[in-house]
Design an enzyme around this catalytic site. Sequence first.
Site, PDB file in Angstrom:
ATOM      1  N   SER A 158      -9.823   1.817   3.141  1.00  0.00           N
ATOM      2  CA  SER A 158      -8.725   2.262   2.210  1.00  0.00           C
ATOM      3  C   SER A 158      -7.686   1.828   1.864  1.00  0.00           C
ATOM      4  O   SER A 158      -7.049   2.139   0.294  1.00  0.00           O
ATOM      5  CB  SER A 158      -8.027   3.988   2.779  1.00  0.00           C
ATOM      6  OG  SER A 158      -7.297   3.052   4.420  1.00  0.00           O
ATOM      7  N   LYS A 186       0.659  -0.964  -0.261  1.00  0.00           N
ATOM      8  CA  LYS A 186      -0.102   0.348  -0.260  1.00  0.00           C
ATOM      9  C   LYS A 186       0.589   1.509  -0.058  1.00  0.00           C
ATOM     10  O   LYS A 186       2.197   1.076   0.663  1.00  0.00           O
ATOM     11  CB  LYS A 186      -0.352  -0.106   1.390  1.00  0.00           C
ATOM     12  CG  LYS A 186      -2.211   0.947   1.450  1.00  0.00           C
ATOM     13  CD  LYS A 186      -2.922   0.788   2.279  1.00  0.00           C
ATOM     14  CE  LYS A 186      -3.727   1.851   2.362  1.00  0.00           C
ATOM     15  NZ  LYS A 186      -4.578   1.873   3.837  1.00  0.00           N
ATOM     16  N   SER A 194      -9.524  -0.883   7.425  1.00  0.00           N
ATOM     17  CA  SER A 194      -8.561  -0.514   5.867  1.00  0.00           C
ATOM     18  C   SER A 194      -8.579  -1.957   4.785  1.00  0.00           C
ATOM     19  O   SER A 194      -8.376  -1.368   4.173  1.00  0.00           O
ATOM     20  CB  SER A 194      -8.176   0.886   5.961  1.00  0.00           C
ATOM     21  OG  SER A 194      -9.395   1.747   6.006  1.00  0.00           O
TER      22      SER A 194
END
Length: 465
Positions: free
Chosen positions: A159, A83, A183
């Site tokens: 996210s 990420k 997330s």
Amino acid sequence: MNRVDPLLLGEDLTAQLARLDMGGLGCVELLEQQLAAITASQPILNAYVAIDESAARAAAADSDARRKAGQARALEGVTIAIKDNLDVAGMVSTAGMATRRDAAVAVRDSTAVARLREAGAVIIGKLNMHEAALGADNNNPHFGACHNPHRPGFTPGGSSGGSGAAVAAGLCSAALGTDSMGSVRIPASYCGVVGLKPSWGAISTHGSVALSHRLDHVGPLTRSARDLRRLLPVLAGFDPASAQSRSITMLPTSTGPLRLGIVDFGDAVHCNDDVAAEFVRSLDVLFGLGHRRVDLPAPAFPPGHARRAGLLVCEAELLVEHRHDWQHQRDRFSPMLAKLMSYAEGRSAADLVDASRLLDRAQVQLQQWLAACDVLVTPTTPQRAFAFADAVPANQADLTGYANFSGNPALSVPMAVGEGELPLGLQLVGRVGDELRLIALAEAFQHATRWQPRLPAASHSWGMS
């Protein structure tokens, strides 16, 4: 695309490691197939924001040499994607923000990435994410929306949306995400993969662009629960460089039946009817394994209240994390993010203390539930993935937030949905240090439902099935 084997790319990390161990597959070959799949899928999914192909190829070649020399490490040659709020040496950590697009490259790996490298993993690139990690649809205004591989045009969640999408689409062997109120688990639920938010502090957050020091966790996303047994021992461990790091003792797996706690949320959380029906069927599977049901009372206050308090804490911390950019280039924050941060800017210190104390009450609520059971079981999300054209549901994190407020481990495992239906996740929450118990229960659930990892049917649209 004739080099791409969709059966290989759909296999979980454990199966790919077995192929590498047996010598029927090379590390470079696995990487090249995944790179080809990324190239083919990127115009549709937009899961990656950056790939360092030369560094990945060099690492894969080194892994092949180590294997040939009989020096293979725990994750030798499988690929992990990261990420884009976690530092990877030589790459920019944008956190999905325009203000950081031109930032200097990281000079060293985040602790979690460094541990993966030390175990032989090949770091393949950086993944799309929701702007600043504050949101759960991954409709990023600066890097473009990341799409759900089961149905392009729909959210992958967030996210860590790029992490969920890349794992589901076979674009890496596994991925790292971060989880502040769900997330990792929300994209795992929407994309039909497994996501683990470990106990707070179990995996170091050092080298990350923070959303909230209290709520942030680093966690892996995989195509199977059994993959977590490979990754967790590599990732977990005390890090003296991180104020949030803790030495967590992972408790041994239980062999007997478990008390599974089921909360009566009533009207406090509105779950869509199809989610509620699948949840009941999943409970039947778990009880069929010999586990016992424990009915738990409704929450003392609606979880949405705690979610909003958590948002205020995150918004306020963003004002500190991005202070210079907020002062000097506020126009490069999206209107939505600017609105959220401006709201926090107008709150008082007492407001923030009130929000923190409400999170404490949510923590106590979860502790009280877990005092009466071994594992708490809920749907991961109250809804399936939705179209980008639809309004974003406010309650996406109502069921996932508790584990962040308390620091307890939580795992999302795919429910057994019908052919052609969008995925749904089953959430398992345990006591601090209970990761192995949650993983074992998720493995047993996947075995009972005869679940097998495979690429989404929609992958034929980018030439992979």
